[in-house]
Motif scaffolding. Sequence first.
Motif, PDB file in Angstrom:
ATOM      1  N   ASP A  79      59.598  38.986  39.515  1.00 41.04           N
ATOM      2  CA  ASP A  79      59.153  40.310  39.946  1.00 41.04           C
ATOM      3  C   ASP A  79      57.644  40.337  40.125  1.00 41.04           C
ATOM      4  OD1 ASP A  79      59.570  43.274  40.361  1.00 41.04           O
ATOM      5  OD2 ASP A  79      58.199  43.305  38.636  1.00 41.04           O
ATOM      6  N   ALA A  80      56.916  39.710  39.197  1.00 40.09           N
ATOM      7  CA  ALA A  80      55.459  39.684  39.304  1.00 40.09           C
ATOM      8  C   ALA A  80      55.023  38.916  40.551  1.00 40.09           C
ATOM      9  CB  ALA A  80      54.857  39.052  38.049  1.00 40.09           C
ATOM     10  N   LEU A  81      55.647  37.773  40.814  1.00 38.25           N
ATOM     11  CA  LEU A  81      55.317  37.001  42.011  1.00 38.25           C
ATOM     12  C   LEU A  81      55.571  37.826  43.264  1.00 38.25           C
ATOM     13  CD1 LEU A  81      54.610  34.385  43.535  1.00 38.25           C
ATOM     14  CD2 LEU A  81      57.003  33.678  43.255  1.00 38.25           C
ATOM     15  N   ALA A  82      56.715  38.490  43.326  1.00 40.46           N
ATOM     16  CA  ALA A  82      57.054  39.278  44.513  1.00 40.46           C
ATOM     17  C   ALA A  82      56.099  40.454  44.696  1.00 40.46           C
ATOM     18  CB  ALA A  82      58.498  39.779  44.411  1.00 40.46           C
ATOM     19  N   ARG A  83      55.729  41.098  43.600  1.00 40.60           N
ATOM     20  CA  ARG A  83      54.798  42.226  43.710  1.00 40.60           C
ATOM     21  C   ARG A  83      53.441  41.769  44.236  1.00 40.60           C
ATOM     22  NH1 ARG A  83      55.643  47.189  41.231  1.00 40.60           N
ATOM     23  NH2 ARG A  83      57.739  47.432  40.370  1.00 40.60           N
ATOM     24  N   ARG A  84      52.988  40.641  43.733  1.00 41.34           N
ATOM     25  CA  ARG A  84      51.677  40.157  44.170  1.00 41.34           C
ATOM     26  C   ARG A  84      51.709  39.739  45.642  1.00 41.34           C
ATOM     27  NH1 ARG A  84      48.542  39.353  39.594  1.00 41.34           N
ATOM     28  NH2 ARG A  84      49.644  38.864  37.651  1.00 41.34           N
ATOM     29  N   VAL A  85      52.717  38.960  46.031  1.00 41.08           N
ATOM     30  CA  VAL A  85      52.800  38.500  47.419  1.00 41.08           C
ATOM     31  C   VAL A  85      53.031  39.680  48.359  1.00 41.08           C
ATOM     32  CG1 VAL A  85      54.112  37.075  49.038  1.00 41.08           C
ATOM     33  CG2 VAL A  85      53.556  36.192  46.761  1.00 41.08           C
ATOM     34  N   GLY A  86      53.852  40.630  47.947  1.00 44.92           N
ATOM     35  CA  GLY A  86      54.098  41.795  48.781  1.00 44.92           C
ATOM     36  C   GLY A  86      52.853  42.615  49.012  1.00 44.92           C
TER      37      GLY A  86
END
Length: 432
Positions: A79-86
Amino acid sequence: MNAPIRDLPGDFTPDEAARWPDVAALPIGPIAAIRSGAAAWLFRHASRHVDVRVEYPDGEMSGRNCDRVLPRMIVRRPDALARRVGNDGLIGFGEAFMAGDWTTDDLVGVLTPFATRMARLVPRPLQVLRSAVLPKQPSSEDNSTANTRRNIARHYDLSNDLFALFLDDTMTYSSALFADLDRGTRPPWSDLAEAQHRKIDRLLDLAGVGPGTRLLEIGTGWGELCLRAAARGATVRSVTLSSEQQELARRRVADAGYSDKVQIDLCDYRQVDGVYDAVVSVEMIEAVGQKYWPVYFETIERLLAPGGRAAIQAITMPHDRMVATRNTYTWVHKYIFPGGQLTSLKALDAVSRRHTGLRLTESHAMGRHYAETLRLWRERFTGRRDKVAELGFDHTFRRMWEFYLAYSEAGFRSGYLDVHQLVFTRPDGDHR
């Protein structure tokens, strides 16, 4: 909008969280949630086409040919990776590594396949959204005469002692040129200083530097090129905007007994005066910025004596990628080289022709040499993590620099980046 600090106990000390707010925080809110979902889908789509095994906490794996032995990218907090990339694209991807949202025991092995497919990671129909969703370069990092010294200081004035931990004794911070480098060859650390001298000597030869030459160097580094040129009998003026580099370079010149032959000034290249038989500039044009490329070449032309030659070492990228990404604010801009801009051979040739009488007459590519140079620096840096910490650089900084060195190495290993030694001459011999 960012949350103040992530609720992930033990990840950051309060001091580190204050120093690295965008690493210690995650984007929140409904827009961030929507972008997060899109980013998670895009990342899974992209990773299916690269030779990397991406492993998730629930046991899911993605990547091409996952049944083979591949570099492992371990996603610890999806979730953290997706939030940052998004929220921030590749800036977020790098920040996720800095934060430990994903890890690997082969960082170059993971990044190289992604670099190889850089132009195709995002489906073409979605690439038109780049300018709408990704961060823009801040005006405060424009390479005007008012901003440039601050941009340079953020990298080169970190600490001479830091750079000394991973550079060889020549203190040369640019691609070396190894002897007989074949594919698959891994030169040892002991070859690096000689390879740096080979690179410098080749540039001095290209510029025609010898006894009595009046040489201008744009971008001093820590002075090794000055020393090599002075040893040939040249009179050298070198300019830098890094006070740390100027101090150490002057000391090295004095220790070598060349103070009467070498002058090192804290000066913007645009403010240099005089006439010189040769100009040499090693991996400095990357800090100029596209807006100022014409001024850079106009300055070289203005300073060159009739018949003079300019030898430039420049990092390049494919022209179409340069055009597509020239307005994008990247992780490297944010954390390593504010205001930087890579160029292409086509752009260098075009801008010099359009704005000056200079002509690109020689080009020598040496990207594989840079990959090996970066490998040696990275291995030295990671092997001396404790000494980096003793200098006062925290855990997040050390992960940031490990990512920077590996990210750069992957660019050259994949062929996405190259580096060239170039010669510019004025065919008509006019001096403007």
